[in-house]
Design an enzyme around this catalytic site. Structure first.
Site, PDB file in Angstrom:
ATOM      1  N   ARG A  17       8.769   2.134  13.335  1.00  0.00           N
ATOM      2  CA  ARG A  17       7.480   2.470  12.700  1.00  0.00           C
ATOM      3  C   ARG A  17       6.476   3.036  13.709  1.00  0.00           C
ATOM      4  O   ARG A  17       5.285   2.731  13.660  1.00  0.00           O
ATOM      5  CB  ARG A  17       6.893   1.240  11.983  1.00  0.00           C
ATOM      6  CG  ARG A  17       7.643   0.866  10.726  1.00  0.00           C
ATOM      7  CD  ARG A  17       6.981  -0.280  10.019  1.00  0.00           C
ATOM      8  NE  ARG A  17       7.022  -1.496  10.809  1.00  0.00           N
ATOM      9  CZ  ARG A  17       6.266  -2.566  10.583  1.00  0.00           C
ATOM     10  NH1 ARG A  17       5.400  -2.565   9.600  1.00  0.00           N
ATOM     11  NH2 ARG A  17       6.365  -3.634  11.351  1.00  0.00           N
ATOM     12  N   GLY A 431      -3.374 -13.844  -9.395  1.00  0.00           N
ATOM     13  CA  GLY A 431      -2.375 -14.670  -8.712  1.00  0.00           C
ATOM     14  C   GLY A 431      -2.661 -14.935  -7.254  1.00  0.00           C
ATOM     15  O   GLY A 431      -2.847 -16.068  -6.841  1.00  0.00           O
ATOM     16  N   ARG A 514       1.698   2.851   5.430  1.00  0.00           N
ATOM     17  CA  ARG A 514       2.185   1.647   4.771  1.00  0.00           C
ATOM     18  C   ARG A 514       3.694   1.737   4.509  1.00  0.00           C
ATOM     19  O   ARG A 514       4.161   2.696   3.910  1.00  0.00           O
ATOM     20  CB  ARG A 514       1.415   1.555   3.471  1.00  0.00           C
ATOM     21  CG  ARG A 514       1.640   0.417   2.599  1.00  0.00           C
ATOM     22  CD  ARG A 514       0.931  -0.767   2.791  1.00  0.00           C
ATOM     23  NE  ARG A 514       1.837  -1.721   2.162  1.00  0.00           N
ATOM     24  CZ  ARG A 514       1.450  -2.672   1.393  1.00  0.00           C
ATOM     25  NH1 ARG A 514       0.202  -2.891   1.217  1.00  0.00           N
ATOM     26  NH2 ARG A 514       2.324  -3.457   0.831  1.00  0.00           N
ATOM     27  N   ASP A 598       4.895 -11.094 -13.689  1.00  0.00           N
ATOM     28  CA  ASP A 598       4.330  -9.790 -13.304  1.00  0.00           C
ATOM     29  C   ASP A 598       5.351  -8.662 -13.440  1.00  0.00           C
ATOM     30  O   ASP A 598       6.479  -8.792 -12.980  1.00  0.00           O
ATOM     31  CB  ASP A 598       3.893  -9.829 -11.828  1.00  0.00           C
ATOM     32  CG  ASP A 598       2.703 -10.749 -11.610  1.00  0.00           C
ATOM     33  OD1 ASP A 598       1.876 -10.885 -12.532  1.00  0.00           O
ATOM     34  OD2 ASP A 598       2.599 -11.325 -10.504  1.00  0.00           O
ATOM     35  N   HIS A 640       1.475  -9.017 -16.075  1.00  0.00           N
ATOM     36  CA  HIS A 640       0.459  -8.221 -15.388  1.00  0.00           C
ATOM     37  C   HIS A 640       1.053  -6.880 -14.992  1.00  0.00           C
ATOM     38  O   HIS A 640       2.182  -6.802 -14.530  1.00  0.00           O
ATOM     39  CB  HIS A 640      -0.046  -8.963 -14.147  1.00  0.00           C
ATOM     40  CG  HIS A 640      -0.838  -8.082 -13.223  1.00  0.00           C
ATOM     41  ND1 HIS A 640      -2.076  -7.584 -13.561  1.00  0.00           N
ATOM     42  CD2 HIS A 640      -0.547  -7.573 -12.004  1.00  0.00           C
ATOM     43  CE1 HIS A 640      -2.514  -6.819 -12.569  1.00  0.00           C
ATOM     44  NE2 HIS A 640      -1.609  -6.787 -11.616  1.00  0.00           N
ATOM     45  N   CYS A 642       0.071  -2.903 -13.087  1.00  0.00           N
ATOM     46  CA  CYS A 642      -0.890  -2.105 -12.336  1.00  0.00           C
ATOM     47  C   CYS A 642      -0.175  -0.934 -11.661  1.00  0.00           C
ATOM     48  O   CYS A 642       1.022  -0.769 -11.860  1.00  0.00           O
ATOM     49  CB  CYS A 642      -1.580  -2.969 -11.288  1.00  0.00           C
ATOM     50  SG  CYS A 642      -0.433  -3.771 -10.175  1.00  0.00           S
ATOM     51  N   GLU A 664      -4.426  -3.266 -15.106  1.00  0.00           N
ATOM     52  CA  GLU A 664      -5.376  -2.481 -14.315  1.00  0.00           C
ATOM     53  C   GLU A 664      -6.019  -1.438 -15.230  1.00  0.00           C
ATOM     54  O   GLU A 664      -5.332  -0.707 -15.916  1.00  0.00           O
ATOM     55  CB  GLU A 664      -4.577  -1.777 -13.212  1.00  0.00           C
ATOM     56  CG  GLU A 664      -5.386  -0.822 -12.375  1.00  0.00           C
ATOM     57  CD  GLU A 664      -4.468  -0.023 -11.451  1.00  0.00           C
ATOM     58  OE1 GLU A 664      -3.772  -0.643 -10.633  1.00  0.00           O
ATOM     59  OE2 GLU A 664      -4.464   1.198 -11.569  1.00  0.00           O
ATOM     60  N   HIS A 693      -9.252  -3.097  -5.063  1.00  0.00           N
ATOM     61  CA  HIS A 693      -8.974  -2.301  -3.861  1.00  0.00           C
ATOM     62  C   HIS A 693     -10.240  -1.734  -3.233  1.00  0.00           C
ATOM     63  O   HIS A 693     -10.226  -1.229  -2.129  1.00  0.00           O
ATOM     64  CB  HIS A 693      -7.985  -1.179  -4.178  1.00  0.00           C
ATOM     65  CG  HIS A 693      -6.634  -1.729  -4.535  1.00  0.00           C
ATOM     66  ND1 HIS A 693      -6.184  -1.788  -5.839  1.00  0.00           N
ATOM     67  CD2 HIS A 693      -5.669  -2.304  -3.781  1.00  0.00           C
ATOM     68  CE1 HIS A 693      -4.991  -2.358  -5.845  1.00  0.00           C
ATOM     69  NE2 HIS A 693      -4.654  -2.677  -4.620  1.00  0.00           N
ATOM     70  N   CYS A 725      -6.180  -6.836 -10.168  1.00  0.00           N
ATOM     71  CA  CYS A 725      -4.925  -7.098  -9.444  1.00  0.00           C
ATOM     72  C   CYS A 725      -5.119  -8.343  -8.572  1.00  0.00           C
ATOM     73  O   CYS A 725      -6.198  -8.936  -8.564  1.00  0.00           O
ATOM     74  CB  CYS A 725      -4.535  -5.886  -8.598  1.00  0.00           C
ATOM     75  SG  CYS A 725      -2.809  -5.913  -8.074  1.00  0.00           S
TER      76      CYS A 725
HETATM   77  N1  GLN Z   1       0.637 -11.896  -8.814  1.00  0.00           N
HETATM   78  C1  GLN Z   1       0.609 -10.843  -7.875  1.00  0.00           C
HETATM   79  C2  GLN Z   1      -0.621 -10.974  -6.980  1.00  0.00           C
HETATM   80  O1  GLN Z   1      -1.622 -11.374  -7.447  1.00  0.00           O
HETATM   81  C3  GLN Z   1       0.588  -9.490  -8.549  1.00  0.00           C
HETATM   82  C4  GLN Z   1       0.631  -8.366  -7.565  1.00  0.00           C
HETATM   83  C5  GLN Z   1       0.750  -6.993  -8.181  1.00  0.00           C
HETATM   84  O2  GLN Z   1       0.398  -6.789  -9.295  1.00  0.00           O
HETATM   85  N2  GLN Z   1       1.219  -6.050  -7.463  1.00  0.00           N
HETATM   86  O3  GLN Z   1      -0.600 -10.639  -5.824  1.00  0.00           O
HETATM   87 ZN    ZN Z   2      -1.471  -5.796  -9.801  1.00  0.00          ZN
END
Ligand code: GLN
Ligand code: ZN
Length: 756
Positions: A17, A431, A514, A598, A640, A642, A664, A693, A725
């Protein structure tokens, strides 16, 4: 000798990296521009050397870039939003490039970053080009020419230059003004720049120019398809040998147009979809090169070279005249760099793996054997499906009733209301809570056996206890344990299920600096022991409030891992789903009344072509339902999502039949809610009401406005309030302030409702 080998691109991150490290140092002002460029040159030189020493016939130039190759193309043709250009003289340089991508540069000035989105159906993200009706283009970034000169100076001979094609470039971007125009109208302004670059490449006698036009695998509208003939006619010069490159799918449906594009050859991806190569071969002009992408650029197994040998031998026997190239199916940026670094895996599984370096070896070996008509060298290759056996009958007898909850949502709603006793507009989070440096160190020390079980357990428990306490103080209704034991939401489940193995250095670029290290699914997946139970149990013991169980869904685990190719994704997803189903059942037995599963990756797996979408969505939805529908009516299932646009899979989302979906939506000003409304989505929704974010703290006023927007679209009885998120990338300070405002704004609205 009529067969030649090449790859469509080599990973630019460096085997350790190096790119990430030097970019981040530059952003932190720890190294200067000169040093940054030197580091880049080192990676370039090393990558070319690998390709040459492994015996490829051409080295590829143009795959290296500082953040993203689409952004690099924007730089090349000078398509940089005004807000990112240097303030004093409107010029662009490397700081501008980083500013487009990150919103700020190391010089300190900032403005909104450009949008980032998924590169086709991969987990690589590119920076979306912005277009206006009056966009102006100018050759502005000389990197590609400088790199060619550098390679020539170093003495590299057979050179192929890679460019992202003008039409795919336009297609990947978006309109950002209100004028009514088609992006294709900008072609005439962009093509002269490509023409100029091609002339510079002619001056340098490069052997081939690989022009990537991956959109040729899509269902394209006529006007897009036709623009290919027009554009490449404009670019045509008999002294440029252009290899038109396609990947991530089949091009048969567009072949009647493609065969009329004036280029020297075509590359097709023979891995991602079935191909009738003979058929394509018959249709393309006789003098075209046919480049066959036979080595999978998106997976990490050694190829069955003998099988490929036989297939290609069959084709070339019939038409020896045509020049054949053998290549990777797509660029190798989607696989890690070098398997040789993986001492542990090597010991256990010898050489069944192939990363980018090994794929170069495979290609040159295959080419050599075919040119010599000698298959013997391929006899000794070990491939994984001979080495790691699977149980082909493994638990696939899934009864239909395992996919459905006992009662319909309206009945469950009443029972859950009784069971959970939540206020109106229940408040929850997704979470994870902030992951501090100390926490990361504890996990690492535990992994490396530097601390014992007790020390580790105590540290994790301390974190959970604190997270519970903070949530109680804030006034959140449904609590989470904060996920301190998880390095990554997929890796954690991989580590705790059977059937997975892990690399030490298997990094793959996700975006910019990343990288991710996807687990490898090597055999049948099953659950030997409970995974999350003890942490959830501990969290529950620390509060009288409801605690959510927290799991990663089967499709996300599958898609963010490398998996076997001899078992269908459908079957693997079901194996994962059954494992999760057992975990869900155990959580329920423990007295957990809400369980979240998720699925942020579910949209990413959607096939690119219409005709394959239905099938994918059908097994993906079934896998989720298999994992979740084991619970009683009273138990509430959340999911969930996103990172994607979900409007085009809304039907599938409805079919998941989760009691609550947290999704999201604040970044797209709640556009997705329109689709839930239109489709009369009966279940409950928690539209993320602020963007986690963004480091700015959302104000109470803005949050109230957002909640009111949601109330207009969703029946208030079905509305949940949460961030968009997990909070793991934020600091504690930011998290507490944001959540405090979120809770206060809900309380305010609840009070107003009471007074009505
Ligand atoms: N439960 C996970 C968190 O809160 C969900 C992460 C995600 O949606 N990428 O980190
Ligand atoms: Zn998320």
């Amino acid at each position: 000798m009529n067969i030649f080998s090449h790859i469509l691109g080599f990973p630019r991150i460096g085997s350790m990296r190096e790119l990430k490290i030097s970019q981040e140092k530059y952003w932190n002002n720890e190294i200067n521009k000169k040093k940054l460029f030197e580091e880049g040159k080192k990676i370039l030189k090393k990558n070319w050397h690998i390709q040459k020493s492994k015996g490829l016939d051409f080295i590829s130039i143009g795959d290296f870039c500082w953040y993203d190759h689409v952004l690099q193309t924007s730089m090349m043709i000078g398509n940089i939003p005004e807000r990112h250009k240097n303030i004093n003289n409107r010029t662009i340089d490397i700081d501008t490039l980083f500013k487009v991508a990150r919103g700020s540069s190391s010089i300190g000035d900032s403005s909104d970053a450009s949008e980032m989105t998924k590169w086709f159906n991969t987990n690589y993200h590119y920076i979306v080009p912005e277009f206006k009706k009056n966009s102006f283009f100018k050759f502005s970034w000389n990197q590609i020419i400088e790199e060619v000169d550098y390679a020539i100076n170093l003495g590299f001979k057979r050179i192929k230059v890679i460019l992202l094609g003008p039409i795919s470039y336009l297609w990947l971007g978006k309109k950002v003004d209100n004028n009514n125009f088609s992006r294709l109208e900008l072609l005439d302004k962009i093509l002269p720049i490509y023409k100029y670059i091609l002339s510079e490449l002619r001056n340098r006698n490069v052997d081939y120019v690989q022009i990537d036009e991956p959109i040729l695998v899509l269902d394209l509208k006529k006007k897009w398809l036709n623009s290919f003939i027009y554009s490449y006619n404009f670019l045509y010069n008999e002294n440029n040998k252009i290899l038109l490159t396609t990947y991530f799918g089949n091009i048969s449906h567009n072949i009647n147009t493609i065969k009329n594009i004036p280029v020297s050859g075509i590359h097709i991806d023979c891995v991602s979809e079935k191909y009738n190569i003979k058929d394509i071969e018959k249709k393309i002009p006789e003098d075209w090169i046919l480049s066959l992408g036979v080595i999978n650029g998106r997976n990490i197994w050694k190829s069955n070279l003998k099988k490929i040998y036989k297939k290609i031998n069959c084709i070339i026997k019939n038409n020896i005249k045509r020049k054949i190239f053998l290549g990777s199916s797509c660029s190798l940026i989607h696989v890690p760099v070098d398997f040789d670094l993986e001492k542990n895996l090597k010991k256990k599984f010898s050489n069944i793996f192939s990363f980018a370096v090994q794929k170069c070896e495979e290609l040159s070996l295959l080419t050599k054997c075919l040119n010599n008509s000698d298959i013997n060298l391929l006899n000794k290759i070990i491939i994984y499906d001979n080495k790691v056996k699977i149980n082909t009958k493994f638990n696939l007898n899934i009864k239909k009733k395992c996919l459905y909850r006992t009662s319909s949502y309206d009945k469950r709603y009443i029972k859950q209301k009784d069971n959970l006793k939540l206020p109106i507009l229940p408040i929850t989070t997704i979470g994870s809570f902030p992951q501090t440096e100390i926490l990361r160190k504890i996990r690492l020390n535990f992994k490396n056996k530097k601390i014992d079980n007790v020390t580790y357990d105590n540290a994790i428990k301390k974190y959970i206890k604190n997270v519970i306490l903070e949530q109680e103080k804030l006034g959140i209704d449904v609590l989470v344990h904060g996920e301190p034991e998880r390095n990554d939401m997929v890796e954690y489940f991989g580590e705790n299920l059977e059937g997975f193995v892990f690399t030490e250095f298997g990094w793959v670029q996700s975006y910019g600096s990343r990288c991710v290290k996807p687990p490898i699914i090597i055999s049948d997946v099953y659950r030997k022991k409970p995974i999350t139970l003890r942490w959830i149990k501990y969290a529950k013991s620390k509060t009288n409030k409801l605690v959510k169980g927290m799991l990663t869904g089967p499709i996300t685990i599958l898609l963010w891992s490398f998996c076997r190719e001899d078992i269908s994704k459908n079957i693997i997803s079901k194996q994962i789903a059954i494992s999760l189903r057992d975990e869900v059942k155990d959580l329920e037995k423990l007295g957990i009344k809400i369980i979240q599963i998720d699925e942020p990756a579910i949209r990413e797996g959607l096939p690119l072509r219409k005709k394959f979408k239905k099938e994918y969505l059908s097994w993906a939805v079934d896998a989720f339902k298999l994992s979740s529908s084991v619970v009683k009516d009273e138990t509430q299932i959340h999911t969930h999502m996103c990172y994607s646009e979900f409007s085009d899979i809304i039907d599938a989302i409805i079919k998941l039949d989760a009691d609550v979906i947290t999704i999201e939506s604040s970044k797209s000003s709640f556009k997705i809610l329109k689709f839930f409304e239109k489709n009369k989505y009966p279940n409950s929704i928690g539209p993320g009401i602020y963007d986690i974010h963004n480091p700015n703290i959302p104000s109470k006023r803005d949050l109230e406005i957002n909640i009111k927007k949601c109330i207009k679209k969703i029946n208030i009885k079905n509305l949940w309030i949460n961030p968009d998120c997990g909070l793991k990338t934020r600091t504690w300070k930011e998290t507490k302030l944001s959540l405090k405002n979120m809770v206060l704004s809900v309380k305010n609205i609840r009070n107003k409702l009471l007074k009505k």
